[in-house]
Design an enzyme around this catalytic site. Sequence first.
Site, short mmCIF file in Angstrom:
data_model
loop_
_atom_site.label_atom_id
_atom_site.label_comp_id
_atom_site.label_asym_id
_atom_site.label_seq_id
_atom_site.Cartn_x
_atom_site.Cartn_y
_atom_site.Cartn_z
N GLY A 139 73.28 15.40 51.10
CA GLY A 139 72.96 15.85 49.83
C GLY A 139 73.02 14.46 48.86
O GLY A 139 73.12 14.50 47.87
N TYR A 171 97.26 -3.56 76.99
CA TYR A 171 97.38 -2.29 76.58
C TYR A 171 97.62 -2.31 75.18
O TYR A 171 97.77 -3.42 74.38
CB TYR A 171 98.70 -1.70 77.30
CG TYR A 171 100.03 -2.67 76.95
CD1 TYR A 171 100.78 -1.96 75.46
CD2 TYR A 171 100.61 -3.68 77.54
CE1 TYR A 171 101.63 -2.98 75.17
CE2 TYR A 171 101.71 -4.35 77.01
CZ TYR A 171 102.27 -4.22 75.89
OH TYR A 171 103.20 -4.59 75.41
N LYS A 204 65.89 11.66 59.26
CA LYS A 204 65.08 12.63 59.14
C LYS A 204 63.61 12.22 59.55
O LYS A 204 62.96 13.13 60.38
CB LYS A 204 64.94 12.90 57.67
CG LYS A 204 64.75 14.22 57.15
CD LYS A 204 64.61 14.61 55.62
CE LYS A 204 66.36 14.75 55.19
NZ LYS A 204 66.22 14.51 53.59
N MET A 212 70.82 11.83 48.88
CA MET A 212 69.59 11.66 48.18
C MET A 212 68.71 12.89 47.82
O MET A 212 68.74 13.78 48.48
CB MET A 212 68.84 10.76 49.39
CG MET A 212 69.48 9.75 49.78
SD MET A 212 69.30 8.18 48.69
CE MET A 212 70.48 7.01 49.64
N CYS A 227 101.13 -4.01 69.34
CA CYS A 227 102.04 -2.95 69.02
C CYS A 227 102.18 -2.64 67.47
O CYS A 227 103.09 -2.07 67.04
CB CYS A 227 103.56 -3.28 69.45
SG CYS A 227 104.36 -4.91 68.88
N HIS A 239 77.16 22.45 50.45
CA HIS A 239 77.67 21.10 50.43
C HIS A 239 79.23 20.83 51.00
O HIS A 239 79.76 20.11 51.61
CB HIS A 239 77.60 20.50 48.89
CG HIS A 239 78.10 19.00 49.01
ND1 HIS A 239 79.11 18.96 48.38
CD2 HIS A 239 77.32 17.79 49.26
CE1 HIS A 239 79.42 17.42 48.41
NE2 HIS A 239 78.35 17.02 48.87
N GLY A 279 102.38 -8.62 67.43
CA GLY A 279 102.81 -7.43 66.22
C GLY A 279 101.61 -7.70 65.22
O GLY A 279 101.94 -8.54 64.22
N ARG A 316 68.88 17.46 63.30
CA ARG A 316 69.71 16.36 63.70
C ARG A 316 70.97 16.72 64.31
O ARG A 316 71.12 17.79 64.47
CB ARG A 316 70.19 15.73 62.21
CG ARG A 316 70.88 16.58 61.29
CD ARG A 316 71.21 16.20 59.80
NE ARG A 316 71.64 17.24 58.93
CZ ARG A 316 71.65 17.15 57.86
NH1 ARG A 316 71.14 15.95 57.14
NH2 ARG A 316 71.96 18.17 56.96
N SER A 338 103.38 -9.50 73.05
CA SER A 338 102.72 -8.47 72.25
C SER A 338 102.55 -8.79 70.85
O SER A 338 103.35 -9.19 70.20
CB SER A 338 104.02 -7.23 72.30
OG SER A 338 103.55 -6.21 71.62
N ARG A 388 61.04 13.25 50.39
CA ARG A 388 62.49 13.47 50.85
C ARG A 388 62.96 11.91 51.33
O ARG A 388 62.48 11.39 52.14
CB ARG A 388 62.48 14.25 52.02
CG ARG A 388 61.58 15.39 52.11
CD ARG A 388 61.16 16.36 53.18
NE ARG A 388 62.60 16.81 53.63
CZ ARG A 388 62.81 17.21 55.08
NH1 ARG A 388 61.58 17.68 55.80
NH2 ARG A 388 63.84 17.83 55.34
P1 ADP Z 1 68.45 17.29 52.37
O1 ADP Z 1 68.44 15.68 52.94
O2 ADP Z 1 69.47 17.14 50.88
O3 ADP Z 1 68.94 18.12 53.19
P2 ADP Z 1 65.78 17.60 52.41
O4 ADP Z 1 64.80 16.55 52.37
O5 ADP Z 1 66.17 17.98 53.79
O6 ADP Z 1 67.01 17.33 51.63
O7 ADP Z 1 65.25 18.95 51.86
C1 ADP Z 1 65.95 20.03 51.43
C2 ADP Z 1 65.07 21.18 51.89
O8 ADP Z 1 64.22 21.22 51.16
C3 ADP Z 1 64.88 21.36 53.07
O9 ADP Z 1 65.69 22.01 53.98
C4 ADP Z 1 63.72 22.38 53.27
O10 ADP Z 1 64.04 23.50 53.38
C5 ADP Z 1 62.91 22.02 51.84
N1 ADP Z 1 62.06 21.23 52.05
C6 ADP Z 1 61.92 19.95 52.20
N2 ADP Z 1 60.56 19.39 52.36
C7 ADP Z 1 59.89 20.63 52.47
C8 ADP Z 1 58.37 20.81 52.66
N3 ADP Z 1 57.61 20.13 52.96
N4 ADP Z 1 58.17 22.16 52.77
C9 ADP Z 1 59.12 23.13 52.49
N5 ADP Z 1 60.35 23.11 52.24
C10 ADP Z 1 60.67 21.85 52.28
MG MG Z 2 67.92 18.72 54.90
#
Ligand code: ADP
Ligand code: MG
Length: 916
Positions: free
Chosen positions: A121, A889, A42, A123, A869, A477, A804, A356, A802, A112
């Site tokens: 999801g 192979y 991220k 963290m 194999c 999710h 196994g 990403r 070969s 984040r």
């Molecule tokens: P995840 O890894 O679970 O996707 P994120 O860290 O991407 O979590 O956060 C989830 C959502 O929170 C992001 O998609 C965004 O919409 C919102 N978010 C995170 N940081 C900010 C920020 N600085 N301002 C506005 N929205 C934010």
């Molecule tokens: Mg995100």
Amino acid sequence: MTTTEQQTPATPSHADGEKYVYYFGDGHAEGNAKMKNVLGGKGAGLAEMTNIGVPVPPGFTISTAVCTYFYAHDKTYPAELQSEVAKNLASVEESVGRKFGDRAKPLLVSVRSGARASMPGMMDTILNLGLNDETTQGLAQSSGDERFALDSYRRFIQMYSGVVLEIDREHFEHELFALRDRVGAQTDAAIPAESLRELVATYKKIVREKLGSEFPQDVNDQLWGAIGAVFNSWNNQRAITYRKLNNIPDDWGTAVNVQSMVFGNMGDDCATGVAFTRNPSTGERKFFGEFLPNAQGEDVVAGIRTPMPISELEKTMPAAYAALVDVYKKLEAHYRDMQDIEFTIQSSKLYLLQTRTGKRTGFAAVKIACDMVDEGLITHREAVERVEAGQITQLLAPVFDAQEKSKALQGGRVLGRGLPAGPGAATGMIAFNAENAVRMAKDGPVILVRIETSPEDIAGMHSAAGILTTRGGLTSHAAVVARGMGRPCVVGAGSLRVDYGKGELRSEGHEPLEEGDWLSIDGSTGEVMGGKLATRESEVVQVLLEGTMKAEDSEVFRNFDRLLKWADEIRTLGIRTNGDTPNDARVARLFGAHGIGLCRTEHMFFAEERILKVREMILARNEAGRRKALDELLPFQQSDFEGIFRELAGMPVTIRLLDPPLHEFLPHTEAQISTVARDMNWGFVELRQKVNQLHETNPMLGHRGCRLGITYPEIYEMQVRAIFQAACVVRNEGVDVHPEVMIPLVGTTKELQITADMVRRVAGDVLKERRVKIDYLVGTMIEIPRAALIADKLGDIAQFFSFGTNDLTQMTFGYSRDDAGTFLPDYVNLKILGRDPFESIDQEGVGQLVRIGTERGRSVNANLKVGVCGEHGGDPDSIRFFRSCGLNYVSCSPYRVPVARLAAAQAELEQKAYEG
Ligand code: ADP
Ligand code: MG
Ligand code: MG
């Protein structure tokens, strides 16, 4: 997925004077896309977007080195961290023109997590941090919108309490929904300010009750509490499970991103959303996404509200939409791959919060790779690198039979419809929670049915054949995870009601279904149908194997075929198949195998008329009796071999002489013995005695393989004769044949010498009798550790080896393949073993024997052909390893051949990169 990332050092070191914190904002970042190891995925994405001029709210990333330090030092931080954070926070304050904790114009941030590999999801993110009773008033005044300030505060309390204070989110959601009911608000956005004030008070009361103290008002306490929670969450159960399922090392650690907030919940010209630059389910080249107006990010991502399709945004906020289109095109062109982006629109202005490489199904992966080649964006080689080898099996998975399905649709079996989130057909028994799904999956296919899924459900999703949710969108999710796992999935089937309490799935006009009832879902179209539904072959199978569909009618097939042909141009490793019948041989050939690496002759013995002869042979009172029975078996074997030779015209066919202990062919129960005794004209007692005589305590280490061939040479002689007579017949039809006779279970030089001499003698006899010239090889299986160690002696006698690897793994570890299921899963959980060694080769131990055996064998015989194999021949990681050992192979089951072709090409590219 993680392989390319593994090439970089596992733990970034932190030399003196090196930074712990990296700033991004105002068009310039200290990091970039290449720094995933340090910044996490991220953080690296935020830095890169900032650098290429995409609008990103300013912030900073605390590096993964801090996480490593945190766990190495009793959960404490390096001394410099505090001041580095303070300095960077000051830069953010200056950029935004607001101060953290300021009463009048407070700066709010999000905290984040972000590991190197994306862990959806896993963290938890905290938004609106920096709000307390005072700053909330300041925010209300500075924005002129009290409702917005209160909405942000209640969200913050809810998230912070859940993540940092560990108070169950349900308590808050419950109050929120109760309030919505009371004031008649259809959405969160419709709750008026005064009700929100009341809600904030209720939330604070919940905290006081559960925590025994007030919700923290000091903004710095809030910040460090959140940072600590992110680092702690690296080791929560969900994160650990996800890492295990995806082979992500535990020592990678996570980074923490602290970023100034932008607000999607400040009114009707605000929104938040997620999008893919192409369709992640089908690969279609069309912008694809969802958003919620007047909301904050976690609402969409968590899948707890069903969002709107992105096309609506074009109508309601055309300017912001146009900006979004520009940005997505820029990002896709920059990364040259499909991106998964998260954005927020504040007062009509667009901000990107994440980009990403998008997770995709096997279908989408293949289509996107081929399309991008056609668009001139990537090379053939990159296309081959981009499709995870294992994913290609999805293109071979069955779909619902079209007629059956239309009958079901017309016959009123449709219980509801949802969004098609993960393609493929699935039929199974309903399980209402992850735990039950795991348990029930042992007895048959399961459909996991949930209102929504969360990271706690990962194990259940993994064991399910399909996943159904009643809430959430295509980026929820459930959808994201199911696509990653290649599970058929339908989400947001809103007309269905799941009642966990009663254990029922209800839909209007139908009897409720209970746990264990059968359900069918079509993840390609979204229908949910009651009962079982027949499936039919995939398009690839229809075109290639059944001939029921034309290549020009199937884009899926055409792309599959192109990609694998590109792979074939790259790879040097040969691909063969393990097959015992002409049909196996045909399937594998059509899937692209070049020859058979293992043809097991014993399977041919089980057909009805044959087993009788086999038993007569085994039970014969003397050699003459045995020879008579063998003479009668010979034509059967010969005709099987003829079929295989014809099918694989011109390709090598490795035939293994009889391997299992004879006892396996005998009757075992009293009833079976009595039937066989009658058929064979034996006395019951006499037969039972003979069966008991042949019984072995540990048959896998008993009288089998070449040991049988040495004590009963007439058995192997018959088999060799059958092989070469078949070869002559087919050769005389004008078909090229290349038999390779393989001697199993060799552990000593003499065993191989005696058996190989016999094979060459009989083969010579047959060829002389029939006056046919055939090139053939005699070789051995290397499956006993001792054989690998004396390979320099065996290499003189054998023309090929070969490995196994199934038996080799069993004997090297001393684990019985058939019994290891009782402890192997625990061993993997306890990290005694990285992976199940029967699934993916143990490179450290068993792999060494493969390497040593190959080297020693070739040291005396430079032309020695070497293959594998075992089951490992179809496992991408093992294939990579075998390529590095210089094998010629790998051989795998027919349906794994496409995976092996792709993996072999990827192994080649890695090997080249490694050798420079
Ligand atoms: P995840 O890894 O679970 O996707 P994120 O860290 O991407 O979590 O956060 C989830 C959502 O929170 C992001 O998609 C965004 O919409 C919102 N978010 C995170 N940081 C900010 C920020 N600085 N301002 C506005 N929205 C934010
Ligand atoms: Mg995100
Ligand atoms: Mg074996």
